[in-house]
Design a protein around this motif. Structure first.
Motif, short mmCIF file in Angstrom:
data_model
loop_
_atom_site.label_atom_id
_atom_site.label_comp_id
_atom_site.label_asym_id
_atom_site.label_seq_id
_atom_site.Cartn_x
_atom_site.Cartn_y
_atom_site.Cartn_z
N ALA A 185 -58.30 -67.11 -1.90
CA ALA A 185 -58.49 -66.12 -2.73
C ALA A 185 -57.96 -65.03 -2.02
CB ALA A 185 -60.30 -66.14 -2.99
N LEU A 186 -58.16 -64.54 -0.90
CA LEU A 186 -56.97 -63.66 -1.25
C LEU A 186 -56.04 -63.22 -1.28
CD1 LEU A 186 -58.80 -63.10 3.01
CD2 LEU A 186 -59.38 -61.87 1.03
N ASN A 187 -54.83 -63.99 -0.80
CA ASN A 187 -53.88 -63.89 -1.99
C ASN A 187 -53.35 -63.52 -3.37
OD1 ASN A 187 -53.13 -64.40 0.95
ND2 ASN A 187 -52.16 -66.76 0.52
N LEU A 188 -54.94 -64.44 -4.08
CA LEU A 188 -55.17 -64.31 -5.65
C LEU A 188 -55.30 -62.26 -5.63
CD1 LEU A 188 -55.96 -67.54 -6.90
CD2 LEU A 188 -54.12 -66.45 -7.95
N ILE A 189 -56.38 -62.23 -4.93
CA ILE A 189 -56.53 -60.80 -4.70
C ILE A 189 -55.64 -60.20 -5.03
CG2 ILE A 189 -58.48 -58.76 -4.44
CD1 ILE A 189 -60.23 -61.42 -3.52
N GLU A 190 -54.40 -60.41 -3.56
CA GLU A 190 -53.92 -59.09 -3.35
C GLU A 190 -52.68 -59.30 -4.93
OE1 GLU A 190 -52.75 -57.70 0.43
OE2 GLU A 190 -52.23 -59.99 0.24
N LYS A 191 -52.26 -60.60 -5.64
CA LYS A 191 -51.64 -60.49 -6.72
C LYS A 191 -52.15 -60.02 -7.87
CE LYS A 191 -48.64 -64.12 -8.74
NZ LYS A 191 -48.56 -66.14 -8.70
N GLN A 216 -62.10 -56.54 0.95
CA GLN A 216 -62.12 -54.73 0.84
C GLN A 216 -61.23 -54.42 1.58
OE1 GLN A 216 -66.70 -54.81 2.34
NE2 GLN A 216 -67.85 -55.01 0.29
N LYS A 217 -60.96 -55.19 2.77
CA LYS A 217 -59.46 -54.12 3.04
C LYS A 217 -58.63 -54.52 2.47
CE LYS A 217 -62.55 -54.31 7.84
NZ LYS A 217 -62.30 -54.28 9.66
N LEU A 218 -57.93 -55.37 1.69
CA LEU A 218 -57.03 -55.48 0.78
C LEU A 218 -56.52 -54.49 0.79
CD1 LEU A 218 -58.20 -58.36 -1.08
CD2 LEU A 218 -56.36 -58.60 1.38
N ASN A 219 -55.04 -54.78 1.12
CA ASN A 219 -54.27 -53.44 0.16
C ASN A 219 -53.80 -53.31 -1.17
OD1 ASN A 219 -52.77 -51.05 0.13
ND2 ASN A 219 -50.90 -52.04 0.39
N VAL A 220 -54.82 -52.91 -2.04
CA VAL A 220 -55.09 -53.15 -3.25
C VAL A 220 -55.55 -51.04 -4.10
CG1 VAL A 220 -55.11 -54.93 -3.48
CG2 VAL A 220 -57.35 -53.66 -4.12
#
Length: 268
Positions: A185-191, A216-220
């Protein structure tokens, strides 16, 4: 001097996200966008479009290509809707002068005159050009921008629940993605940059509040809204999730009708 650029293959997957970022990042108050689709256009169509635009003095522009769908995006910083419409008409006429049987389909708009230039709006404009049955230029409206599809990432380790939710949300017009664990999920959110993450807390690899904090801390550019759909019914967990900024918390088993309403509320 005019400025043009073609997206490299490595960026193709995020084409419409990059267009959104470019339009929002312009220093001008307004920015025009033209999507041009040709079913059987020449291989050098982008070069021909650039040549037409470069022939106009003091016109700043970007030309980006979606090779997979034979679609061009022309970005015109500083251009109001009337000026963008003129450029669309000129492009259509000049292209047909070059190749008489060419039938370009065009959808255009100027932002923020016609709403917010989101990734979903860019995708809808491109789709409008591709699906057009008429050679008339389509001016994308503010009402269409409001109904551009929002995207939802469904995260659950139960494939039956994922399939049910994906079918249900697609029928309501949402763009959907799915993941069966927290790391995926974290990878998909960034992509994919979904607008909303509908997630279980009990996941493989990373779960619970640490998982929410990672989202919430992802670089998006824009963090997705988070709705928890989980078997966990502990009051302290519910309270901590809301304190962490989740939009809503729904426990299983759930009412599909109520879930629909609560998801819609997140987008209003």
């Amino acid at each position: 001097m005019p400025n043009s650029a073609t997206l490299q293959r490595g960026i193709q997957e995020n084409l419409y996200q990059h267009i959104e970022e470019w339009v929002k990042g312009t220093k001008h108050d307004v920015c025009g966008v033209i999507f041009l689709y040709t079913e059987n256009g020449p291989a050098n169509l982008d070069a021909q479009v650039r040549g037409i635009l470069e022939a106009q003095p003091d016109l700043s522009f970007e030309v980006w290509t979606d090779d997979e769908n034979n679609t061009l995006a022309v970005i015109l910083p500083g251009r109001t809707l009337d000026a963008v419409h003129f450029e669309g008409l000129l492009l259509k006429q000049r292209l047909q002068d070059i190749k008489a049987d060419l039938d370009p389909r065009i959808t255009l708009a100027s932002f923020p005159e016609q709403g917010e230039a989101t990734e979903a709006v860019m995708k809808q404009m491109a789709e409008s050009a591709r699906r057009s049955l008429s050679g008339d230029i389509h001016i994308f409206t503010r009402e269409e921008a409001k109904t551009a599809r929002s995207s939802i990432l469904i995260v659950d380790n139960d494939p039956t629940i994922r399939e049910f939710l994906q079918i249900r949300f697609k029928m309501q017009g949402y763009e959907t993605y799915e993941a069966n664990d927290g790391l995926t999920a974290l990878n998909l959110i960034e992509k994919m940059k979904p607008d909303l993450v509908l997630t279980e807390l009990n996941l493989y690899g990373i779960d619970g509040l640490p998982y929410i904090h990672h989202i919430q801390k992802l670089n998006v550019n824009k963090s997705p809204k988070i709705v928890v759909l989980t078997e966990q019914k502990v009051e302290q967990t519910i309270s901590q999730c809301f304190q962490s900024g989740v939009e809503d918390y729904i426990t299983k088993p759930f009412s599909p009708v109520e879930l629909d309403a609560r998801i819609r509320r997140c987008f209003n």
